[in-house]
Design a protein around this motif. Structure first.
Motif, PDB file in Angstrom:
ATOM      1  N   GLY A 121       0.596  -1.473  -0.119  1.00 46.47           N
ATOM      2  CA  GLY A 121       0.157  -0.074  -0.063  1.00 46.47           C
ATOM      3  C   GLY A 121       0.709   0.890  -0.536  1.00 46.47           C
ATOM      4  O   GLY A 121       0.296   2.621  -0.440  1.00 46.47           O
ATOM      5  N   ASP A 122       1.735   0.730   0.283  1.00 46.18           N
ATOM      6  CA  ASP A 122       2.748   2.162   0.236  1.00 46.18           C
ATOM      7  C   ASP A 122       3.512   3.057  -1.427  1.00 46.18           C
ATOM      8  O   ASP A 122       3.096   1.966  -2.257  1.00 46.18           O
ATOM      9  CB  ASP A 122       4.425   2.311   0.487  1.00 46.18           C
ATOM     10  CG  ASP A 122       4.564   2.106   1.753  1.00 46.18           C
ATOM     11  OD1 ASP A 122       4.088   1.721   2.958  1.00 46.18           O
ATOM     12  OD2 ASP A 122       5.408   1.708   2.400  1.00 46.18           O
ATOM     13  N   ALA A 123       3.062   4.317  -1.201  1.00 41.81           N
ATOM     14  CA  ALA A 123       2.833   5.168  -2.631  1.00 41.81           C
ATOM     15  C   ALA A 123       4.809   4.748  -2.787  1.00 41.81           C
ATOM     16  O   ALA A 123       5.744   4.751  -2.146  1.00 41.81           O
ATOM     17  CB  ALA A 123       2.835   6.165  -2.099  1.00 41.81           C
ATOM     18  N   ASP A 169      11.345  15.760  -5.007  1.00 46.05           N
ATOM     19  CA  ASP A 169      10.063  16.248  -5.217  1.00 46.05           C
ATOM     20  C   ASP A 169       8.447  15.417  -5.278  1.00 46.05           C
ATOM     21  O   ASP A 169       7.707  15.783  -5.149  1.00 46.05           O
ATOM     22  CB  ASP A 169      10.100  17.372  -6.960  1.00 46.05           C
ATOM     23  CG  ASP A 169      10.678  18.483  -6.746  1.00 46.05           C
ATOM     24  OD1 ASP A 169      10.872  18.853  -5.377  1.00 46.05           O
ATOM     25  OD2 ASP A 169      11.835  18.649  -7.275  1.00 46.05           O
ATOM     26  N   ALA A 170       8.974  13.988  -5.696  1.00 45.84           N
ATOM     27  CA  ALA A 170       7.881  13.286  -6.392  1.00 45.84           C
ATOM     28  C   ALA A 170       7.153  12.437  -5.082  1.00 45.84           C
ATOM     29  O   ALA A 170       6.345  12.719  -4.746  1.00 45.84           O
ATOM     30  CB  ALA A 170       8.381  12.435  -7.154  1.00 45.84           C
ATOM     31  N   VAL A 171       8.532  12.440  -4.206  1.00 49.39           N
ATOM     32  CA  VAL A 171       7.791  12.244  -2.922  1.00 49.39           C
ATOM     33  C   VAL A 171       7.022  13.029  -2.212  1.00 49.39           C
ATOM     34  O   VAL A 171       5.850  12.684  -1.752  1.00 49.39           O
ATOM     35  CB  VAL A 171       9.422  11.846  -1.452  1.00 49.39           C
ATOM     36  CG1 VAL A 171       9.055  11.384   0.173  1.00 49.39           C
ATOM     37  CG2 VAL A 171       9.982  10.599  -2.294  1.00 49.39           C
ATOM     38  N   ALA A 172       7.240  14.137  -2.241  1.00 48.12           N
ATOM     39  CA  ALA A 172       6.535  15.087  -1.637  1.00 48.12           C
ATOM     40  C   ALA A 172       4.931  15.786  -2.119  1.00 48.12           C
ATOM     41  O   ALA A 172       3.920  15.560  -2.307  1.00 48.12           O
ATOM     42  CB  ALA A 172       7.389  16.691  -1.415  1.00 48.12           C
ATOM     43  N   ARG A 175       2.979  12.809  -0.912  1.00 47.16           N
ATOM     44  CA  ARG A 175       1.829  12.710  -0.111  1.00 47.16           C
ATOM     45  C   ARG A 175       1.322  14.414   0.043  1.00 47.16           C
ATOM     46  O   ARG A 175       0.200  13.788   0.451  1.00 47.16           O
ATOM     47  CB  ARG A 175       3.279  13.697   0.994  1.00 47.16           C
ATOM     48  CG  ARG A 175       4.221  12.513   1.487  1.00 47.16           C
ATOM     49  CD  ARG A 175       4.934  13.128   2.539  1.00 47.16           C
ATOM     50  NE  ARG A 175       6.559  12.164   3.192  1.00 47.16           N
ATOM     51  CZ  ARG A 175       6.563  11.235   3.778  1.00 47.16           C
ATOM     52  NH1 ARG A 175       4.970  10.456   3.895  1.00 47.16           N
ATOM     53  NH2 ARG A 175       7.530  10.367   3.723  1.00 47.16           N
ATOM     54  N   ARG A 176       0.840  15.114  -1.100  1.00 35.52           N
ATOM     55  CA  ARG A 176       0.195  15.968  -1.085  1.00 35.52           C
ATOM     56  C   ARG A 176      -1.495  15.642  -1.630  1.00 35.52           C
ATOM     57  O   ARG A 176      -2.917  16.044  -1.341  1.00 35.52           O
ATOM     58  CB  ARG A 176       0.793  16.709  -2.262  1.00 35.52           C
ATOM     59  CG  ARG A 176       1.857  18.232  -1.184  1.00 35.52           C
ATOM     60  CD  ARG A 176       1.543  19.486  -2.198  1.00 35.52           C
ATOM     61  NE  ARG A 176       2.526  18.816  -3.782  1.00 35.52           N
ATOM     62  CZ  ARG A 176       3.712  18.727  -3.755  1.00 35.52           C
ATOM     63  NH1 ARG A 176       4.129  19.230  -2.948  1.00 35.52           N
ATOM     64  NH2 ARG A 176       3.872  18.760  -5.447  1.00 35.52           N
ATOM     65  N   ASP A 177      -0.880  14.373  -2.533  1.00 37.46           N
ATOM     66  CA  ASP A 177      -2.191  13.802  -3.091  1.00 37.46           C
ATOM     67  C   ASP A 177      -2.846  12.830  -2.538  1.00 37.46           C
ATOM     68  O   ASP A 177      -3.156  11.816  -2.594  1.00 37.46           O
ATOM     69  CB  ASP A 177      -1.597  12.911  -4.382  1.00 37.46           C
ATOM     70  CG  ASP A 177      -1.322  13.977  -5.319  1.00 37.46           C
ATOM     71  OD1 ASP A 177      -1.301  14.710  -5.178  1.00 37.46           O
ATOM     72  OD2 ASP A 177      -0.374  14.035  -5.940  1.00 37.46           O
ATOM     73  N   GLY A 178      -2.054  12.949  -1.008  1.00 40.48           N
ATOM     74  CA  GLY A 178      -3.116  11.628   0.044  1.00 40.48           C
ATOM     75  C   GLY A 178      -2.104   9.916   0.657  1.00 40.48           C
ATOM     76  O   GLY A 178      -2.544   9.769   1.141  1.00 40.48           O
TER      77      GLY A 178
END
Length: 235
Positions: A121-123, A169-172, A175-178
């Motif tokens: 389930g991790d992104a 930036d991809a990690v951030a 996170r912004r996408d939930g």
């Protein structure tokens, strides 16, 4: 008296090179493992940053036929132009196929991810060095797709250096996408500056590099044998 069996060609491992001593140590460990597995003479050369160069390493082997295996995860400038040019003066050096997005290495990246504490389930972000070369970028994209199929979910491709969105930036963005948790799969071979940047990207789990995974030595052997087999068919 029966003739002595032919001596198998030597193996030249060509790595990118890093200023981090740990990266060079890992490459030498791969060489030692390949020497034990294949039973042939093995030398290491670096395409950039440190010595010996590939040409220097061939000279150290003392002559005779040799198979050069480029240890690169994408077929960019070094694979297609630089390494062949550095070895062009040696008629008895056969350059094998590079690693590229080989499925065995993608599976190794997935193992490293699990070892780092990634959870179902991790992104997931696949972190590659990055390149401006279209063919190298295509190889990286293929590796990310293969990892996604293996994990059963989407994988975001990001770069440490150039050629795409940065890992941090991809990690951030995830996170912004939930995303509650983000894991980073390292598509790097050796420890060094790029791997340290991954460790600082803010992800919940960051996988280690691949070079000391058994799949790497297995792939070296496969590339070595395939190059010899192809040469013998066309001889």
């Amino acid at each position: 008296m029966s003739p002595a069996p032919p001596v198998e060609p030597a193996l030249l491992l060509v790595a990118h090179g890093t200023r981090d001593p740990a990266g060079a140590v890992v490459t030498e460990q791969v060489a030692a493992a390949a020497r034990a597995r294949l039973g042939v003479r093995v030398a290491v050369g670096f395409a950039d940053v440190r010595r010996p160069t590939p040409a220097d390493a061939v000279a150290e082997l003392g002559g005779g036929p040799c198979v050069a295996v480029p240890m690169f995860l994408a077929a960019g400038y070094h694979v297609r132009s630089d390494v062949p040019a550095q070895l062009a003066a040696f008629d008895d050096v056969l350059v094998a196929e590079t690693f590229g997005p080989d499925p065995a290495l993608v599976a190794a990246a997935a193992e490293r991810l699990a070892e780092a504490g990634a959870r179902p389930g991790d992104a997931v972000v696949m972190a590659v060095a990055g390149s401006s070369d279209p063919r190298a970028r295509a190889d990286s994209a293929r590796a990310a797709r293969r990892l996604g199929r293996l994990l059963g979910g989407p994988v975001t491709l990001a770069t440490v250096a150039i050629g795409g969105p940065r890992v941090v930036d991809a990690v951030a963005a995830l996170r912004r996408d939930g995303a509650e948790r983000v894991a980073v799969a390292s598509w790097l071979l050796a420890p060094g500056l790029f791997q340290r940047r991954l460790d600082e990207c803010g992800a919940d789990a960051v996988a280690g590099p691949l070079a000391d995974h058994p799949a790497v030595v297995e792939l070296v052997g496969e590339r070595y044998r395939a190059a010899l087999s192809g040469a013998r068919r066309t001889a």
